[in-house]
Scaffold this motif. Structure first.
Motif, short mmCIF file in Angstrom:
data_model
loop_
_atom_site.label_atom_id
_atom_site.label_comp_id
_atom_site.label_asym_id
_atom_site.label_seq_id
_atom_site.Cartn_x
_atom_site.Cartn_y
_atom_site.Cartn_z
N UNK B 52 0.82 -1.21 0.00
CA UNK B 52 0.00 0.00 0.00
C UNK B 52 0.86 1.26 0.00
N UNK B 141 -9.09 3.31 14.07
CA UNK B 141 -8.48 3.80 12.82
C UNK B 141 -9.32 3.36 11.62
N UNK B 142 -9.78 2.10 11.65
CA UNK B 142 -10.62 1.59 10.57
C UNK B 142 -11.89 2.45 10.43
N UNK B 145 -11.07 5.84 9.04
CA UNK B 145 -10.74 5.77 7.61
C UNK B 145 -12.00 5.58 6.78
N UNK B 146 -12.90 4.73 7.26
CA UNK B 146 -14.14 4.48 6.54
C UNK B 146 -14.95 5.76 6.43
N UNK B 149 -13.06 8.19 4.05
CA UNK B 149 -13.10 7.80 2.64
C UNK B 149 -14.48 8.03 2.03
N UNK B 156 -7.24 12.52 -1.47
CA UNK B 156 -6.47 11.42 -2.06
C UNK B 156 -6.33 10.26 -1.06
N UNK B 157 -6.62 9.01 -1.53
CA UNK B 157 -6.57 7.87 -0.60
C UNK B 157 -5.21 7.69 0.08
N UNK B 158 -4.13 8.08 -0.64
CA UNK B 158 -2.82 7.88 -0.04
C UNK B 158 -2.64 8.73 1.22
N UNK B 160 -4.94 9.17 3.40
CA UNK B 160 -5.52 8.34 4.46
C UNK B 160 -4.53 7.27 4.91
N UNK B 161 -3.84 6.67 3.94
CA UNK B 161 -2.86 5.63 4.27
C UNK B 161 -1.78 6.20 5.19
N UNK B 164 -3.22 6.96 8.59
CA UNK B 164 -3.39 5.71 9.32
C UNK B 164 -2.07 5.25 9.92
N UNK B 165 -0.99 5.39 9.14
CA UNK B 165 0.33 5.02 9.64
C UNK B 165 0.72 5.85 10.85
#
Lengths: 186, 172
Positions: B52, B141-142, B145-146, B149, B156-158, B160-161, B164-165
């Motif tokens: 990812x 975190x899930x 993120x949900x 998103x 941009x989804x990245x 979120x990535x 999340x990190x």
């Protein structure tokens, strides 16, 4: 719909650099939009209709949509060498980076905070995958036939742990029959 | 040498069954890796999540499985097995398609395949969730993120990535 095969004069090298940049800059999904932007809008190699035709074809083929699309576009604009150049270029940056990351994480004693960070990334990945499935699925969930096929497929893999060949062997004929043209008009 | 051949053949078979893109074949790939002893379930999740963080096609992480099993030759075996067969198929059919354009049957196949792909992807979600969503922190975190998103689709989804990190470092 039938289209004459046009010969275009884009060099495989140009295809390579274009797809190399795409491979290095599109991160976290949404690559199709990036490819369309580069190929249709910026470079003007093909029309939107032609792009959608390639995209539609990719969705019926096995394998990764992005690499398949790269092959089809590379071939259309620069022939066989173009196809090879596009595919290698789109994979190279991500492949190199992921190998580097994996070497770091699997070989050395990586600090604990990096694993905590990865767990955070993992939670987001699940959400990403889930929203992606819902985005495609939203159009299907309203249709009871589609919904049944979705649920049956999920049961096969998620609950009964059947292998992919077996699942496809069962579900593809079922789905083709349930959605045969004279029945499913919508 | 035998290992390389098995890697190449296994990923080759998988690639030709991978209708519906990368995420639809996650459960089968995980099953295959565990069955051959190439990676445990948790290692598979770790490698998937490393993927990812990398740009490009979403399944480049398959290379890391080959690399883990047999070093760079292993990565090369997976590269050839996983990417070459569908690419050749796309190349051949792409050319044939421009001569014989049979859109009704293709359309029928695509409509029949779509719900199967969604079902397979949901099974992938189920699999990843069962190994990634342990504990209140991960669930939080899930959920965030949900929400992010679906609420901020332009974001941009990245992003979120990355977020999340960072949250993972802070909370987990």
């Amino acid at each position: 719909m039938s289209q004459t095969v046009k010969t275009r004069t884009v060099s495989p090298l140009k295809v390579f650099t274009t797809f190399l940049i795409l491979g290095a800059t599109s991160i976290g999904g949404g690559m199709m939009a990036h490819i369309r932007e580069a190929v249709v809008v910026r470079e003007g190699w093909m029309s939107d209709e032609e792009f959608l035709e390639c995209y539609g074809l990719c969705q019926t083929l096995p394998g990764l949509n992005t690499t398949n699309l790269s092959v089809l576009i590379g071939d259309r604009v620069a022939g066989g060498w173009g196809a090879l150049a596009a595919m290698l270029a789109v994979m190279a940056p991500g492949g190199g980076i992921v190998l580097g990351l994996a070497t770091y994480f699997l070989n050395g004693p990586a600090p604990a905070w990096t694993f905590a960070g990865l767990k955070g990334v993992a939670a987001v990945s699940v959400a990403l995958l889930f929203t992606a499935a819902l985005k495609v699925g939203r159009k299907l969930f309203g249709n009871s036939v589609d919904l049944q096929i979705v649920l049956l497929t999920f049961l096969c893999v998620g609950v009964f742990h059947l292998s992919l060949p077996l699942t496809l062997g069962i579900m593809l004929p079922v789905s083709l029959w349930m959605k045969r043209p004279e029945v499913a008009v919508c | 040498m035998l290992t390389l051949l098995v890697l190449c053949m296994s990923f080759g078979t998988l690639s030709l069954l991978a209708f519906g893109g990368g995420s639809a074949m996650l459960p089968e790939m995980a099953r295959m890796c565990v069955a051959h002893g190439w990676a445990s379930g948790d290692e598979f999740t770790l490698l998937y999540n490393l993927g990812q963080l990398a740009p490009g096609p979403n399944c480049m992480m398959v290379l890391t499985i080959g690399h883990k099993v047999a070093g760079l030759p292993g990565a090369a075996a997976v590269l050839v097995g996983f990417f070459v067969p569908p690419a050749l198929l796309a190349y051949g059919l792409g050319r044939a398609y421009r001569k014989f354009n049979d859109s009704p049957n293709q359309e029928w196949f695509r409509r029949s395949m779509a719900p199967i792909s969604v079902g397979l992807t949901l099974a992938g979600v189920h699999l990843m969730a069962s190994s990634a969503l342990h504990g209140a922190g991960a669930l939080l975190i899930f959920a965030l993120a949900l929400y992010g998103l679906t609420r901020y689709q332009r974001c941009h989804p990245f992003f979120m990535v990355l977020l999340g990190g960072l949250l993972g470092v802070a909370l987990l």
